[in-house]
Design a protein around this motif. Structure first.
Motif, short mmCIF file in Angstrom:
data_model
loop_
_atom_site.label_atom_id
_atom_site.label_comp_id
_atom_site.label_asym_id
_atom_site.label_seq_id
_atom_site.Cartn_x
_atom_site.Cartn_y
_atom_site.Cartn_z
N LEU A 264 3.50 8.77 5.11
CA LEU A 264 2.50 9.04 4.15
C LEU A 264 2.23 8.82 2.80
N ASN A 265 1.93 8.49 2.41
CA ASN A 265 1.71 8.24 0.63
C ASN A 265 0.57 8.12 -0.26
N PRO A 266 0.05 9.43 -0.71
CA PRO A 266 -1.43 9.09 -0.75
C PRO A 266 -1.15 9.49 -2.50
N ALA A 267 -0.82 8.61 -3.24
CA ALA A 267 -0.47 8.37 -4.14
C ALA A 267 -0.47 7.52 -5.78
N GLY A 268 -1.92 7.11 -5.30
CA GLY A 268 -2.58 6.56 -6.27
C GLY A 268 -3.22 6.76 -7.75
N ASN B 231 15.43 4.79 5.85
CA ASN B 231 15.59 5.06 6.97
C ASN B 231 14.16 6.04 7.54
N ILE B 232 12.98 5.07 6.86
CA ILE B 232 11.76 4.77 7.20
C ILE B 232 11.48 4.08 8.04
N GLN B 233 10.90 3.91 9.10
CA GLN B 233 10.54 2.81 9.09
C GLN B 233 8.46 1.68 8.84
N LEU B 234 8.14 3.08 8.84
CA LEU B 234 6.32 2.61 7.99
C LEU B 234 5.97 3.48 7.23
N VAL B 235 5.83 2.86 6.06
CA VAL B 235 5.12 3.53 5.54
C VAL B 235 3.88 2.93 5.08
N ILE B 236 2.88 4.20 4.86
CA ILE B 236 0.75 4.38 4.47
C ILE B 236 1.41 4.00 2.99
#
Length: 166
Positions: free
Chosen positions: A1-5, A74-79
């Motif tokens: 999870l990447n809330p970085a805009g 090692n991450i399967q999915l990035v949002i």
């Protein structure tokens, strides 16, 4: 999870991340979320940690860019919103669902079968590049519900599994 805009017009609401995460965990309870990046997102990461407890590892401010890039492998999915970490993920071939608000999607679209872009390009004001919405809201990002992002994420992962089995 990447809330970085970088700007408010590039932020998917933090509560949407929470709703998405809860929906994800209902369907995939073995999931381990990770948040990493700079202190810029520390407050959001802290909020997510309170919501998800031991289901979320908060590495904000604890990695160098090289370490973050290595961990991403090692991450399967990035949002993710439009950010450096999102670009690191998609160039690595990691399944990436990118949420672009005011970002010019015609210049920064992540490419490849392993990516899905949800952008504002279909709106009359889309791709505006403004730091604050001229309408005083953030409708180019709030139009994507957590449920919709969940469905699209599942479809993306499913299509990747199908393509790898061929």
């Amino acid at each position: 999870l990447n809330p970085a805009g970088a700007f408010t017009t590039r932020h998917w609401p933090i509560e949407y991340y929470v709703r998405f995460g809860k929906l994800w965990l209902q369907n995939f309870p073995q999931t381990q979320f990770v948040v990493m990046g700079t202190e810029f997102i520390a407050e959001k990461a802290s909020h997510l940690k309170k919501q998800f407890g031991n289901k979320l590892i908060n590495l904000v401010g604890k990695t160098t860019p090289v370490q973050a890039f290595t961990l991403l492998q090692n991450i399967q999915l990035v949002i993710s919103e439009d950010s450096g970490l999102m670009h690191m993920a998609w160039v690595s071939g990691i399944a990436t669902l990118a949420l672009f608000g005011s970002t010019r999607s015609d210049r920064a679209t992540p490419l490849g079968e392993h990516t899905l872009l949800l952008s504002s390009s279909d709106l009359p004001c889309g791709n505006c590049m403004l730091e604050e919405c001229k309408f005083g809201d953030n409708h180019c990002m709030t139009c994507y519900s957590p449920e919709f992002v969940f469905e699209k994420s599942c479809s993306l992962l499913s299509s990747l599994k199908t393509n790898t089995q061929l």
